[in-house]
Write an enzyme that holds these catalytic residues in place. Structure first.
Site, PDB file in Angstrom:
ATOM      1  N   LYS A  32       0.805  -1.222   0.000  1.00  0.00           N
ATOM      2  CA  LYS A  32       0.000   0.000   0.000  1.00  0.00           C
ATOM      3  C   LYS A  32       0.839   1.273   0.000  1.00  0.00           C
ATOM      4  O   LYS A  32       0.310   2.340  -0.282  1.00  0.00           O
ATOM      5  CB  LYS A  32      -1.014  -0.001   1.141  1.00  0.00           C
ATOM      6  CG  LYS A  32      -0.448   0.125   2.525  1.00  0.00           C
ATOM      7  CD  LYS A  32      -1.607   0.258   3.503  1.00  0.00           C
ATOM      8  CE  LYS A  32      -1.106   0.304   4.918  1.00  0.00           C
ATOM      9  NZ  LYS A  32      -2.173   0.522   5.877  1.00  0.00           N
ATOM     10  N   ASN A  39       8.221  -3.442   8.075  1.00  0.00           N
ATOM     11  CA  ASN A  39       8.992  -3.676   9.300  1.00  0.00           C
ATOM     12  C   ASN A  39      10.244  -4.507   9.043  1.00  0.00           C
ATOM     13  O   ASN A  39      11.242  -4.365   9.744  1.00  0.00           O
ATOM     14  CB  ASN A  39       8.123  -4.392  10.338  1.00  0.00           C
ATOM     15  CG  ASN A  39       7.294  -3.413  11.137  1.00  0.00           C
ATOM     16  OD1 ASN A  39       7.525  -2.209  11.095  1.00  0.00           O
ATOM     17  ND2 ASN A  39       6.329  -3.933  11.872  1.00  0.00           N
ATOM     18  N   LEU A  42      13.316  -2.590   8.779  1.00  0.00           N
ATOM     19  CA  LEU A  42      13.828  -1.953   9.998  1.00  0.00           C
ATOM     20  C   LEU A  42      14.531  -2.930  10.939  1.00  0.00           C
ATOM     21  O   LEU A  42      15.133  -2.519  11.911  1.00  0.00           O
ATOM     22  CB  LEU A  42      12.675  -1.316  10.777  1.00  0.00           C
ATOM     23  CG  LEU A  42      11.856  -0.239  10.074  1.00  0.00           C
ATOM     24  CD1 LEU A  42      10.750   0.248  10.994  1.00  0.00           C
ATOM     25  CD2 LEU A  42      12.750   0.924   9.677  1.00  0.00           C
ATOM     26  N   GLY A  46      19.076  -9.260  13.824  1.00  0.00           N
ATOM     27  CA  GLY A  46      19.500 -10.380  13.010  1.00  0.00           C
ATOM     28  C   GLY A  46      18.452 -11.458  12.890  1.00  0.00           C
ATOM     29  O   GLY A  46      17.263 -11.215  13.110  1.00  0.00           O
ATOM     30  N   GLU A 109      21.159 -12.357  21.880  1.00  0.00           N
ATOM     31  CA  GLU A 109      20.166 -11.384  22.361  1.00  0.00           C
ATOM     32  C   GLU A 109      19.451 -12.006  23.555  1.00  0.00           C
ATOM     33  O   GLU A 109      19.687 -13.170  23.909  1.00  0.00           O
ATOM     34  CB  GLU A 109      19.195 -11.014  21.231  1.00  0.00           C
ATOM     35  CG  GLU A 109      19.881 -10.246  20.106  1.00  0.00           C
ATOM     36  CD  GLU A 109      18.956  -9.834  18.980  1.00  0.00           C
ATOM     37  OE1 GLU A 109      17.755  -9.670  19.225  1.00  0.00           O
ATOM     38  OE2 GLU A 109      19.442  -9.681  17.857  1.00  0.00           O
ATOM     39  N   ASP A 202      -3.899  -4.378   8.407  1.00  0.00           N
ATOM     40  CA  ASP A 202      -4.953  -4.465   7.385  1.00  0.00           C
ATOM     41  C   ASP A 202      -5.441  -5.901   7.167  1.00  0.00           C
ATOM     42  O   ASP A 202      -6.646  -6.145   7.057  1.00  0.00           O
ATOM     43  CB  ASP A 202      -4.465  -3.887   6.050  1.00  0.00           C
ATOM     44  CG  ASP A 202      -4.202  -2.390   6.148  1.00  0.00           C
ATOM     45  OD1 ASP A 202      -4.311  -1.844   7.257  1.00  0.00           O
ATOM     46  OD2 ASP A 202      -3.898  -1.786   5.116  1.00  0.00           O
ATOM     47  N   HIS A 223       9.245  -3.584  23.143  1.00  0.00           N
ATOM     48  CA  HIS A 223      10.707  -3.718  23.065  1.00  0.00           C
ATOM     49  C   HIS A 223      11.272  -2.872  24.197  1.00  0.00           C
ATOM     50  O   HIS A 223      10.890  -1.705  24.354  1.00  0.00           O
ATOM     51  CB  HIS A 223      11.227  -3.236  21.711  1.00  0.00           C
ATOM     52  CG  HIS A 223      12.631  -3.678  21.455  1.00  0.00           C
ATOM     53  ND1 HIS A 223      13.699  -3.188  22.158  1.00  0.00           N
ATOM     54  CD2 HIS A 223      13.151  -4.582  20.596  1.00  0.00           C
ATOM     55  CE1 HIS A 223      14.814  -3.770  21.736  1.00  0.00           C
ATOM     56  NE2 HIS A 223      14.505  -4.623  20.785  1.00  0.00           N
ATOM     57  N   ARG A 265      12.439 -10.462  26.645  1.00  0.00           N
ATOM     58  CA  ARG A 265      11.940  -9.080  26.520  1.00  0.00           C
ATOM     59  C   ARG A 265      10.834  -8.690  27.478  1.00  0.00           C
ATOM     60  O   ARG A 265      10.809  -7.567  27.972  1.00  0.00           O
ATOM     61  CB  ARG A 265      11.393  -8.882  25.109  1.00  0.00           C
ATOM     62  CG  ARG A 265      12.440  -8.519  24.184  1.00  0.00           C
ATOM     63  CD  ARG A 265      11.909  -8.243  22.821  1.00  0.00           C
ATOM     64  NE  ARG A 265      13.073  -8.277  21.964  1.00  0.00           N
ATOM     65  CZ  ARG A 265      13.040  -8.449  20.677  1.00  0.00           C
ATOM     66  NH1 ARG A 265      11.906  -8.611  20.058  1.00  0.00           N
ATOM     67  NH2 ARG A 265      14.159  -8.455  19.984  1.00  0.00           N
ATOM     68  N   HIS A 327       6.347  -3.183  19.941  1.00  0.00           N
ATOM     69  CA  HIS A 327       7.310  -3.681  18.963  1.00  0.00           C
ATOM     70  C   HIS A 327       6.741  -4.767  18.063  1.00  0.00           C
ATOM     71  O   HIS A 327       6.974  -4.747  16.860  1.00  0.00           O
ATOM     72  CB  HIS A 327       8.527  -4.213  19.717  1.00  0.00           C
ATOM     73  CG  HIS A 327       9.631  -4.718  18.837  1.00  0.00           C
ATOM     74  ND1 HIS A 327      10.247  -3.930  17.891  1.00  0.00           N
ATOM     75  CD2 HIS A 327      10.235  -5.954  18.753  1.00  0.00           C
ATOM     76  CE1 HIS A 327      11.188  -4.637  17.272  1.00  0.00           C
ATOM     77  NE2 HIS A 327      11.184  -5.865  17.756  1.00  0.00           N
ATOM     78  N   GLU A 351       4.437 -11.437  10.200  1.00  0.00           N
ATOM     79  CA  GLU A 351       3.835 -10.955  11.454  1.00  0.00           C
ATOM     80  C   GLU A 351       2.314 -10.944  11.411  1.00  0.00           C
ATOM     81  O   GLU A 351       1.655 -11.042  12.456  1.00  0.00           O
ATOM     82  CB  GLU A 351       4.374  -9.552  11.780  1.00  0.00           C
ATOM     83  CG  GLU A 351       4.022  -9.115  13.195  1.00  0.00           C
ATOM     84  CD  GLU A 351       4.650  -7.786  13.610  1.00  0.00           C
ATOM     85  OE1 GLU A 351       5.590  -7.324  12.940  1.00  0.00           O
ATOM     86  OE2 GLU A 351       4.197  -7.222  14.616  1.00  0.00           O
ATOM     87  N   ARG A 362       7.737 -13.250  22.074  1.00  0.00           N
ATOM     88  CA  ARG A 362       8.667 -13.761  21.058  1.00  0.00           C
ATOM     89  C   ARG A 362      10.113 -13.676  21.521  1.00  0.00           C
ATOM     90  O   ARG A 362      10.551 -12.648  22.044  1.00  0.00           O
ATOM     91  CB  ARG A 362       8.499 -12.966  19.764  1.00  0.00           C
ATOM     92  CG  ARG A 362       9.517 -13.317  18.703  1.00  0.00           C
ATOM     93  CD  ARG A 362       9.180 -12.737  17.366  1.00  0.00           C
ATOM     94  NE  ARG A 362       9.236 -11.306  17.324  1.00  0.00           N
ATOM     95  CZ  ARG A 362      10.356 -10.579  17.253  1.00  0.00           C
ATOM     96  NH1 ARG A 362      11.543 -11.178  17.260  1.00  0.00           N
ATOM     97  NH2 ARG A 362      10.305  -9.272  17.196  1.00  0.00           N
ATOM     98  N   LEU A 368      12.156 -12.885  11.811  1.00  0.00           N
ATOM     99  CA  LEU A 368      12.546 -13.037  10.404  1.00  0.00           C
ATOM    100  C   LEU A 368      12.673 -14.517  10.060  1.00  0.00           C
ATOM    101  O   LEU A 368      12.341 -14.940   8.952  1.00  0.00           O
ATOM    102  CB  LEU A 368      13.848 -12.298  10.104  1.00  0.00           C
ATOM    103  CG  LEU A 368      13.809 -10.775  10.230  1.00  0.00           C
ATOM    104  CD1 LEU A 368      15.109 -10.146   9.724  1.00  0.00           C
ATOM    105  CD2 LEU A 368      12.634 -10.170   9.482  1.00  0.00           C
TER     106      LEU A 368
HETATM  107  C1  SIN Z   1      16.299  -5.946  17.828  1.00  0.00           C
HETATM  108  O1  SIN Z   1      17.262  -5.818  17.070  1.00  0.00           O
HETATM  109  O2  SIN Z   1      16.361  -5.728  19.033  1.00  0.00           O
HETATM  110  C2  SIN Z   1      14.982  -6.384  17.257  1.00  0.00           C
HETATM  111  C3  SIN Z   1      15.074  -7.754  16.794  1.00  0.00           C
HETATM  112  C4  SIN Z   1      13.792  -8.493  17.052  1.00  0.00           C
HETATM  113  O3  SIN Z   1      12.751  -7.872  17.200  1.00  0.00           O
HETATM  114  O4  SIN Z   1      13.846  -9.707  17.159  1.00  0.00           O
END
Ligand code: SIN
Length: 427
Positions: A32, A39, A42, A46, A109, A202, A223, A265, A327, A351, A362, A368
């Site tokens: 759109k 996302n 962005l 990784g 992470e 949407d 986040h 998180r 997030h 997503e 998550r 990803l």
């Molecule tokens: C981040 O880089 O903190 C985001 C990555 C994610 O959402 O898994």
């Protein structure tokens, strides 16, 4: 217009689905806004991957522990089993994942018991999206349109026959044998988010209106480390969790450590919100990267180093004010292991979908991977079935379109989500 497959959304999930469909399948992809307004683009940190057979059990345990054991275990196992294969595909397609001495460089992470996240500096999503866009846009069987929205599905007796599309000139109908919703998340409806502002759920909104099954929408993710910018409404600067994976810590207004920065998180965000509630006039804490050298930070996190600098923070010297923001949406359009929704011939990936992989929270960098693995599942399923399906030119009888209003989605969310989210709503 007739296409074999209509794909709505051009983020990584949509692109990877298109790429894995057979070359004799005629595909229409729409978005759109512009191709890069997603996302996926962005995503900084990784993509998680199993390190090999020896790591599968640990990775499974990390994922379900972060998800508070609400995960669909079959989906998690599939995600992990297929992870290496899909990362290898990205490498073959040309994604330049960071390496040390020719070996993939893995980062860590929150919630991961291992360093198992492949990355391209701090712009992994941009790199993967650009690689896929470059390949997909050259394929002769794929037509790609920007500034074209799906405003409704053409469906009858719980079977999808295509979509109603709208661009700046017209509203028109596309018949398709299969339709795939890759419409992304819902961050655009929040005041404080890391998401692209156009992402307003949407696919979910349209699905709700057609009684397509939706799952787990009560599970929204904050986040923990988003730049505190009180004057910015909507999308704010994400400070990747991999900053903490590479040694960053979180401190309060008194410069005291109050939380292990590498917990999942939801735990880190809750702890920060609790700390912030003690200092209402200064509602933020700090990310502290000052133990790392400028050279390291500029090399490993060039994007974030510069973005912080533009806003007056030297990452190697200054504490960076942060507060949690919306997030990710763990829930979505319920799908099975082949990404099929409850409506015949309609799939959802990325997503927008809910595979159940993430449970109620998550694990970092699993999004990803989920997009890749379940996009491929959808493509393989469609490849095997496309010859059995025929177009049907259904008359679209409704007087209004599903996307005429977002009220239904917003009201649905209000009924579902936790109080901590209430103040993040626009409405
Ligand atoms: C981040 O880089 O903190 C985001 C990555 C994610 O959402 O898994």
């Amino acid at each position: 217009m007739n296409y074999d497959v209509l794909i709505v959304g051009t983020g990584i999930a949509g692109l990877y689905t298109a790429l894995n469909l057979r070359d004799d399948i005629r595909i229409l992809m729409i978005t759109k806004n512009s191709f890069r307004d997603c996302n996926s683009y962005l995503a900084q940190g990784g993509i998680s991957t199993s390190l090999g057979l020896f790591d599968e059990e640990n990775y499974f345990n990390d994922t379900v522990k972060a998800g508070n054991y609400h995960n669909d275990t079959k989906a998690v196992k599939l995600l992990i089993k297929n992870s290496i294969e899909n990362i290898n595909t990205l490498i073959k397609l040309g994604v330049p994942f960071d390496k040390t001495k020719e070996k993939l460089n893995y980062t860590r992470e929150g919630g991961h018991s291992e360093f198992r996240i492949v990355h391209v500096k701090d712009e992994t999503g941009k790199s993967v999206t650009e690689t896929l866009l470059n390949i997909v846009s050259k394929k002769r069987n794929i037509t790609m349109l920007e500034n074209t929205a799906l405003i409704d599905l053409i469906c009858k007796d719980n079977t999808c026959y295509g979509g109603i599309l709208r661009d700046s000139h017209r509203t028109y109908k596309v018949n398709s044998k299969f339709t795939i919703l890759a419409t992304g998340g819902i961050g655009g409806i929040f005041n404080s988010t890391t998401n692209v502002e156009y992402l307003t759920g949407d696919g979910l909104n349209i699905s709700l209106k057609h009684n397509i099954e939706i799952k787990d929408m009560e599970y929204l993710q904050l986040h923990p480390t988003v730049l505190y910018e009180p004057d910015v409404k909507g999308k704010k600067l994400l400070l990747s969790e991999s900053l903490r994976g590479e040694g960053g810590i979180i401190v309060n207004q008194n410069k005291e450590v109050f939380i292990n920065p590498l917990l999942p998180r939801d735990i880190v965000s809750t702890s920060i919100l609790n700390e912030i509630s003690k200092t209402p006039t200064n509602p933020y804490v700090y990310l502290d990267m000052t133990k790392k050298s400028k050279e390291f930070l500029m090399y490993r996190f060039p994007f974030l180093y510069n973005e912080c600098l533009k806003r007056g923070y030297k990452m190697d010297k200054d504490l960076i004010p942060i507060a949690p923001a919306h997030h990710y949406c763990m829930g979505g359009i319920k799908v099975d292991l082949f990404s099929r929704t409850s409506m015949n011939n309609l799939y959802a990936v990325g997503e927008a979908s809910c595979t159940g992989v993430h449970g109620s929270n998550r694990l970092a960098s699993n999004s990803l991977l989920e997009a890749l693995v379940f996009a491929k599942q959808a493509s393989e399923n469609i490849n095997s079935k496309i010859n059995e399906i025929h177009y049907k030119d259904i008359i679209f009888e409704s007087e209004s379109y599903a996307l005429d209003s977002y009220d239904e989605l917003i009201n649905y969310l209000k009924r579902k989500v936790d109080n901590k989210y209430a103040k993040l709503f626009n409405c």
